[in-house]
Write a protein that holds these residues in place. Structure first.
Motif, PDB file in Angstrom:
ATOM      1  N   ASP A  61       3.980 -52.942  65.903  1.00 56.64           N
ATOM      2  CA  ASP A  61       3.973 -54.158  66.739  1.00 56.64           C
ATOM      3  C   ASP A  61       3.960 -53.852  68.231  1.00 56.64           C
ATOM      4  O   ASP A  61       3.405 -54.634  69.005  1.00 56.64           O
ATOM      5  CB  ASP A  61       5.197 -55.024  66.417  1.00 56.64           C
ATOM      6  CG  ASP A  61       5.141 -55.611  65.026  1.00 56.64           C
ATOM      7  OD1 ASP A  61       4.062 -56.098  64.629  1.00 56.64           O
ATOM      8  OD2 ASP A  61       6.169 -55.582  64.335  1.00 56.64           O
ATOM      9  N   ASP A 102      -1.527 -58.977  69.763  1.00 58.10           N
ATOM     10  CA  ASP A 102      -1.708 -60.139  68.903  1.00 58.10           C
ATOM     11  C   ASP A 102      -2.855 -61.015  69.382  1.00 58.10           C
ATOM     12  O   ASP A 102      -3.037 -61.210  70.589  1.00 58.10           O
ATOM     13  CB  ASP A 102      -0.426 -60.986  68.874  1.00 58.10           C
ATOM     14  CG  ASP A 102       0.740 -60.232  68.291  1.00 58.10           C
ATOM     15  OD1 ASP A 102       0.688 -59.921  67.085  1.00 58.10           O
ATOM     16  OD2 ASP A 102       1.683 -59.944  69.031  1.00 58.10           O
ATOM     17  N   LEU A 117       3.817 -62.299  60.509  1.00 62.31           N
ATOM     18  CA  LEU A 117       4.036 -61.277  61.530  1.00 62.31           C
ATOM     19  C   LEU A 117       5.509 -60.979  61.786  1.00 62.31           C
ATOM     20  O   LEU A 117       5.822 -59.955  62.401  1.00 62.31           O
ATOM     21  CB  LEU A 117       3.398 -61.721  62.853  1.00 62.31           C
ATOM     22  CG  LEU A 117       1.917 -62.111  62.817  1.00 62.31           C
ATOM     23  CD1 LEU A 117       1.459 -62.494  64.209  1.00 62.31           C
ATOM     24  CD2 LEU A 117       1.081 -60.975  62.262  1.00 62.31           C
TER      25      LEU A 117
END
Length: 274
Positions: free
Chosen positions: A272, A72, A26
């Motif tokens: 993100d 996430d 990530l």
């Protein structure tokens, strides 16, 4: 195996969080801190799943107005049947506010998000373009950091297309090294260059064409700065334009929301930050 303990992330947990994030790849475009996990702690919430004193998973959200963006939810493979992921998710999404996430093709994750009130809206395509022209030409190298007025103008347009205000998050993002901003009266596009790649987003416009125009402007301005990446909802007219121009699909997620609050035909999210 001990039952996982789920709790808010503390400073001492962040090394463990980044170990989990690193396991799933990530942090490739976040070589320095602050990174997107820091943003989740500051502008949203990060929870960890801990077993015997070790962080084995984490989940993070970012907020924009009343909208919760689930950025996430990752648990190390040896602990994916421990219930840690389900517990983290249920606590992160405990309210009844609008929510959104970008889900991979993991069928268990998709089912989990649907059970938590979200519905698939469209695919989200991660497109990339190889460098054009002289690789040594970096047009953005001398560009000044985004000014406050431009950031505020971009944040106002972003709130319209993304579903909620996140001026604080975008102000933080605009202050990071390598971030530039293209903004006009009808469109905006943030771009961040890191590790030889330029990532466009978030970006949006008053109309689908306005959004497409500003994304193309941003991409062309970075023609010599290495590969350029952008996330495009499958319903956006920009998708066909980029594919016809020679861009390639690198990956694909499913965009899920609890309500129809995003203007997906005139918005290109950050991969993100949402």
């Amino acid at each position: 195996m001990a039952e996982p303990i789920v709790r808010p992330a503390a400073d001492a947990d962040m090394a463990g969080v980044r170990t989990v994030a690193g396991h799933f790849g990530l942090l490739g475009l976040w070589p320095e801190r602050p990174d997107f996990v820091d943003a989740e702690r500051e502008f949203g919430e990060v929870l960890v799943g801990e077993v015997d004193g070790t962080v084995v998973g984490f989940g993070g959200t970012l907020r924009r107005g009343t909208v919760t963006h689930l950025g996430d939810l990752f648990v190390l493979p040896d602990h994916q049947s421990s219930g840690a992921g389900r517990t983290i998710l249920s606590r992160l999404l405990s309210g009844d506010t609008p929510r959104v996430t970008f889900a991979s093709d993991d069928k268990r994750a998709l089912a989990l998000y649907v059970r938590n009130g979200m519905r698939p809206r469209c695919p989200l395509f991660y497109l990339k373009r190889r460098p054009l022209g002289d690789p040594a030409a970096r047009r953005e190298s001398g560009r000044a950091a985004p000014g406050e007025a431009d950031v505020l103008a971009a944040a106002a347009m972003d709130a319209d297309v993304s579903g909620g205000d996140r001026t604080s998050t975008l102000t933080w993002y605009a202050g990071l090294p390598g971030v530039t901003l293209h903004v006009s009266g009808s469109g905006y596009a943030f771009v961040r260059t890191a590790r030889g790649k330029a990532v466009i987003g978030p970006a949006g416009g008053a109309t689908p064409q306005d959004c497409a125009d500003v994304v193309l402007e941003a991409a062309n301005a970075h023609h010599g700065a290495g590969p350029v990446h952008v996330a495009v909802p499958g319903v956006h007219p920009l998708l066909a334009l980029l594919l016809e121009a020679g861009w390639h699909i690198g990956d694909m997620d499913t965009l899920l929301t609890s309500e129809d609050f995003m203007r997906l035909d005139r918005y290109a999210p950050h991969s993100d930050l949402g």
